[in-house]
Write a protein that holds these residues in place. Sequence first.
Motif, short mmCIF file in Angstrom:
data_model
loop_
_atom_site.label_atom_id
_atom_site.label_comp_id
_atom_site.label_asym_id
_atom_site.label_seq_id
_atom_site.Cartn_x
_atom_site.Cartn_y
_atom_site.Cartn_z
N GLY A 98 0.83 -1.20 0.00
CA GLY A 98 0.00 0.00 0.00
C GLY A 98 0.86 1.24 0.00
N ASP A 99 0.42 2.29 0.69
CA ASP A 99 1.16 3.56 0.68
C ASP A 99 2.53 3.46 1.35
N ASP A 100 2.59 2.77 2.50
CA ASP A 100 3.87 2.62 3.20
C ASP A 100 4.83 1.74 2.41
N CYS A 101 4.32 0.65 1.90
CA CYS A 101 5.13 -0.32 1.14
C CYS A 101 4.59 -0.45 -0.27
N PRO A 102 4.92 0.52 -1.13
CA PRO A 102 4.40 0.50 -2.50
C PRO A 102 5.18 -0.49 -3.37
N ILE A 103 4.57 -0.84 -4.49
CA ILE A 103 5.32 -1.61 -5.50
C ILE A 103 5.98 -0.59 -6.42
N PHE A 104 7.30 -0.48 -6.34
CA PHE A 104 8.01 0.44 -7.25
C PHE A 104 8.94 -0.37 -8.14
N ASP A 105 9.44 0.28 -9.17
CA ASP A 105 10.34 -0.38 -10.12
C ASP A 105 11.55 -0.98 -9.41
N GLY A 106 11.77 -2.27 -9.55
CA GLY A 106 12.96 -2.91 -8.98
C GLY A 106 12.87 -3.17 -7.50
N MET A 107 11.65 -3.15 -6.94
CA MET A 107 11.47 -3.31 -5.49
C MET A 107 12.11 -4.60 -4.96
N TYR A 108 11.94 -5.71 -5.68
CA TYR A 108 12.52 -6.97 -5.19
C TYR A 108 14.05 -6.95 -5.31
N ASP A 109 14.51 -6.37 -6.42
CA ASP A 109 15.95 -6.26 -6.63
C ASP A 109 16.60 -5.43 -5.51
N TYR A 110 15.97 -4.30 -5.20
CA TYR A 110 16.42 -3.45 -4.09
C TYR A 110 16.49 -4.26 -2.79
N SER A 111 15.45 -5.06 -2.53
CA SER A 111 15.38 -5.83 -1.29
C SER A 111 16.51 -6.86 -1.19
N ILE A 112 16.79 -7.54 -2.31
CA ILE A 112 17.85 -8.55 -2.24
C ILE A 112 19.24 -7.91 -2.27
N ILE A 113 19.31 -6.66 -2.70
CA ILE A 113 20.61 -5.95 -2.64
C ILE A 113 20.93 -5.60 -1.18
N TYR A 114 19.97 -4.94 -0.48
CA TYR A 114 20.30 -4.58 0.92
C TYR A 114 20.44 -5.81 1.79
N ALA A 115 19.64 -6.86 1.50
CA ALA A 115 19.75 -8.09 2.30
C ALA A 115 21.07 -8.81 2.02
N GLY A 116 21.52 -8.76 0.77
CA GLY A 116 22.79 -9.38 0.40
C GLY A 116 23.95 -8.76 1.18
N SER A 117 23.88 -7.46 1.40
CA SER A 117 24.96 -6.77 2.13
C SER A 117 24.98 -7.19 3.60
N SER A 118 23.80 -7.38 4.21
CA SER A 118 23.77 -7.84 5.61
C SER A 118 24.27 -9.28 5.71
N LEU A 119 23.92 -10.09 4.72
CA LEU A 119 24.42 -11.48 4.73
C LEU A 119 25.93 -11.51 4.56
N ASP A 120 26.46 -10.69 3.66
CA ASP A 120 27.91 -10.60 3.49
C ASP A 120 28.58 -10.18 4.80
N ALA A 121 27.96 -9.21 5.49
CA ALA A 121 28.50 -8.74 6.77
C ALA A 121 28.57 -9.91 7.76
N SER A 122 27.50 -10.70 7.82
CA SER A 122 27.48 -11.83 8.77
C SER A 122 28.54 -12.87 8.40
N ARG A 123 28.71 -13.12 7.13
CA ARG A 123 29.72 -14.09 6.68
C ARG A 123 31.13 -13.64 7.03
N LYS A 124 31.36 -12.34 6.90
CA LYS A 124 32.70 -11.80 7.18
C LYS A 124 33.06 -11.98 8.67
N LEU A 125 32.05 -11.80 9.54
CA LEU A 125 32.29 -12.03 10.99
C LEU A 125 32.55 -13.50 11.24
#
Length: 379
Positions: A98-125
């Motif tokens: 809805g308004d808070d969580c709209p469907i925008f261009d590349g929304m899933y791609d954006y999500s797996i990009i920020y999540a990928g960085s947190s996973l990389d951070a965990s792997r590095k530790l």
Amino acid sequence: YESFLTTQKRRVSYHFNEEAARYHYGVRHPMKPFRLMLTDHLVLGYKLHNKLDLYRSRRATETEVREFHAEEYIDFLQRVTPDNIKKFQRVLPKFNIGDDCPIFDGMYDYSIIYAGSSLDASRKLLAGQSDIAINWSGGLHHAKKFEASGFCYVNDIVLAILNLLRMYPRVLYIDIDIHHGDGVQEAFYSTDRVMTLSFHKYNGEFFPGTGNFDEIGTSLGKNYSLNVPLRDGIDDESYVRLFKSVLEPVLNSYRPSAIVLQCGADSLGGDRLGCFNLNIKAHGECVAYTKSFGLPLIVLGGGGYTPRNVSRLWCYETSVCLDVDLETRLPSSMPFLKYFAPDYSLHPNLAGKIDNKNSRKFLDSVHVQVMEQLRTLQG
Ligand code: ZLS
Ligand code: CA
Ligand code: ZN
């Protein structure tokens, strides 16, 4: 020896994929991934890149995202686009789009990009190749197993913690975003292997409406969920004092093997959505204090809706992780310098605009309630 360890400079890794900064939630939407580009330019302008292990992180895979999220929800996120959204009209409420969580261009791609960085951070530790791993694009603490919530689609924090739990027996999650860290709390509500500790504005109405003292966890997780509900306008001195006075006994009783710290910048004064009075130094002091215990640490972003202050804060907190001092005057040769006019300072005064509704008496009672829950934990 212990003091040698904690005063030693620690290896800091910085996980970022600059593609994350290119997405747009929509013109009127307060969440602006562009703030990540501003942050990166400040970090670069201060030449902090030279002192960090810099990683351009990869996207999270579907298998990784499914470690927490429901198959049906991920299938939906992968398929829906602004062009075909009509076909999904019937299921949008179910997934809280809805308004808070709209469907925008590349929304899933954006999500797996920020999540990928947190996973990389965990792997590095986990690999023992970093002591502090930073991902300013992460910290999206509201996303649930089956639905989006509060600008968050994929819960990168839960994914990173699940990864840490493969090796570490206990993980402490700390959340200093002005909003309650409900998605992370809910994910680990019934386990004692993760303790969640969120500081937030609470009045029963402020988003997401949860986070009172009585949310303490269930079954094995009983008392392993800690909440510190606060009123409008809390200032530097009271916040830092409360943060330290809660965190010290939490660490002494829980003895975590690693810490994940969500550093939402909407707890700063002058935030477009927030209502606290914190300055950048006070917010950063919470990071410094957390780091001083010398445990493996993941540092994440989160909210923050006044981009010029978000980027100042996260650049400053990068320097706190590195134990380096920065000139207060911002580097003069930098793209987007005009965003920081008229002061061009790393530490503009952000406080005093909102009335402090947290009396000394109220804060003392908050402290007492948290201590009582901790006492139950030991008993
Ligand atoms: O923690 O308060 C709400 C929910 C509503 C009010 C707003 N409308 C749009 C939906 C229903 C009850 N939502 C909050 C979400 C805050 C999420 C914080 C995330 C985090 O910082 C971690 C990243 C909220 N506050 C303000 C808005 N939504 C909001 C303000 C302005 C707009 C524009 C775009 C969209 C609709 C108009 C919007 C949302
Ligand atoms: Ca919080
Ligand atoms: Zn927030």
